[in-house]
Design an enzyme around this catalytic site. Structure first.
Site, PDB file in Angstrom:
ATOM      1  N   PRO A 122       0.809  -1.217   0.000  1.00  0.00           N
ATOM      2  CA  PRO A 122       0.000   0.000   0.000  1.00  0.00           C
ATOM      3  C   PRO A 122       0.841   1.265   0.000  1.00  0.00           C
ATOM      4  O   PRO A 122       2.018   1.254   0.362  1.00  0.00           O
ATOM      5  CB  PRO A 122      -0.809  -0.093   1.276  1.00  0.00           C
ATOM      6  CG  PRO A 122      -0.637  -1.453   1.786  1.00  0.00           C
ATOM      7  CD  PRO A 122       0.600  -2.011   1.214  1.00  0.00           C
ATOM      8  N   CYS A 123       0.180   2.321  -0.348  1.00  0.00           N
ATOM      9  CA  CYS A 123       0.892   3.513  -0.744  1.00  0.00           C
ATOM     10  C   CYS A 123       0.230   4.789  -0.258  1.00  0.00           C
ATOM     11  O   CYS A 123       0.478   5.848  -0.808  1.00  0.00           O
ATOM     12  CB  CYS A 123       0.894   3.528  -2.256  1.00  0.00           C
ATOM     13  SG  CYS A 123      -0.754   3.233  -2.911  1.00  0.00           S
TER      14      CYS A 123
END
Ligand SMILES: C[S@@+](CC[C@H](N)C(=O)[O-])C[C@H]1O[C@@H](n2cnc3c(N)ncnc32)[C@H](O)[C@@H]1O
Length: 315
Positions: free
Chosen positions: A70-71
């Site tokens: 995730p970012c």
């Protein structure tokens, strides 16, 4: 058949790309229960382990490791706080890489990671994967529209090949654009004659000031704007009136806002190359939009996987 392990799997966009490229996905993992439900409804053969990645200590062997950690810290839609703990999940990916020792790995993320203020995070990832024993190709930002996706979607890919194989990865060239195949448009994949309002399938709350701080409209003859994971920020359906700029970060409808609606989750899925993917009705509309917007479009992942040299895919 070559094998793959998928981490941060979501509803399976990247895995559909792996399967289309001829891989068998032997294990998948995600922390979100609805992601697992969607995945199981579409790719039931995979051993999908629900839970946090940190809980997984044993992995089966595989030729390729895929993972789109995730970012939120980098994403335009997220808080853009590069210090958030979620940004260190790449270390878990590095741990899996060391445990599995696949012939190759592929990671995907938002392009903001390459911005100068985040560059040290990208460098940490490259260093982590390099010291794990991989030749890591210089990361590349690609736009899905240039690979046949009916959506402008810029994402960064990091690909590494195990150093002992002595081969390098070359990113695939675009297939769509000027002097290539025509760019795929919304008219090509959404029905222009379908003017229905699929109540219940689209987020119908008002267009607040933040929504109208950007142009969320693309016409029928263009790819859509990026499909995001947050329903509130979903692009407009092309039958909506266009937006016109009225000031800095201020847009308004060139017509009645009553005639405008966001893309439904089903239309968003089509624009993400997930048309035909089953989304069980066991979760909220927001959750459906979320797993769809989080997904890597299968066509894009497939193109990146297919460019992995044959030495890797020869199981
Ligand atoms: C960008 S999405 C991946 C999308 C996926 N590759 C696809 O194509 O559908 C990132 C995923 O990481 C999952 N995730 C976040 N934290 C996690 C953790 N600690 N362990 C496992 N999965 C996690 C999220 O639930 C989300 O589905």
């Amino acid at each position: 058949m070559p094998t793959a392990i998928s981490l941060f799997t979501g509803c399976g966009g990247s895995d559909k790309g792996l399967v289309n490229a001829g891989y068998q996905v032997v294990m998948a993992n995600d922390i979100m229960p609805y992601a697992k439900e969607v995945y199981a409804a579409n790719l039931p053969e995979t051993d999908f382990r629900l839970g946090g990645i940190a809980e997984i200590t044993k992995f089966p062997p595989a030729d390729l490791l895929a993972g789109c950690y995730p970012c939120q810290g980098y994403s335009q839609g997220g808080a853009r706080d590069a210090t958030r703990k979620i940004n260190t999940l790449y270390e878990e990916f590095g741990r899996a890489l060391r445990a599995i020792r696949p012939k190759a790995f592929i990671a995907e993320n938002v392009p903001g990671m390459a911005r100068s203020n985040n560059r040290h995070f990208l460098d940490s990832q490259l260093q982590n994967f390099g010291t794990a024993g991989y030749n890591v190709a210089f990361p590349k930002i690609v736009n899905g529209a240039e690979y046949g996706l009916p959506q402008e979607r810029r994402r960064i890919f990091i690909v590494g090949i195990r150093s002992d194989l002595g081969i390098e990865y070359q990113f695939p060239n675009p297939t769509h654009g000027p002097s290539l195949k025509p760019i795929v448009t919304q008219a090509d994949c959404l029905s222009e004659t379908d003017r229905t309002w699929p109540h219940g399938d689209f987020y119908d709350k008002t267009f607040h000031w933040y929504y109208l701080s950007r142009d969320r409209y693309r016409g029928w003859n263009r790819p859509s704007k990026t499909v995001l994971a947050n329903a509130r920020h979903m692009p407009l359906h092309p039958m909506s009136p266009p937006l016109v700029k009225v000031g800095p970060d201020q847009w308004k409808f060139d017509g009645s806002a009553d005639e405008a609606r966001r893309l439904s989750y089903k239309e968003a899925a089509v624009l993400q190359d997930l048309g035909g993917w089953v989304f069980p009705d066991t979760a909220s509309l927001m959750s459906k939009y979320k797993v769809i917007g989080n997904a890597v479009p299968p066509i894009l992942f497939q193109r990146v996987v297919e460019a992995v040299p044959q030495e890797v895919s020869n199981a």
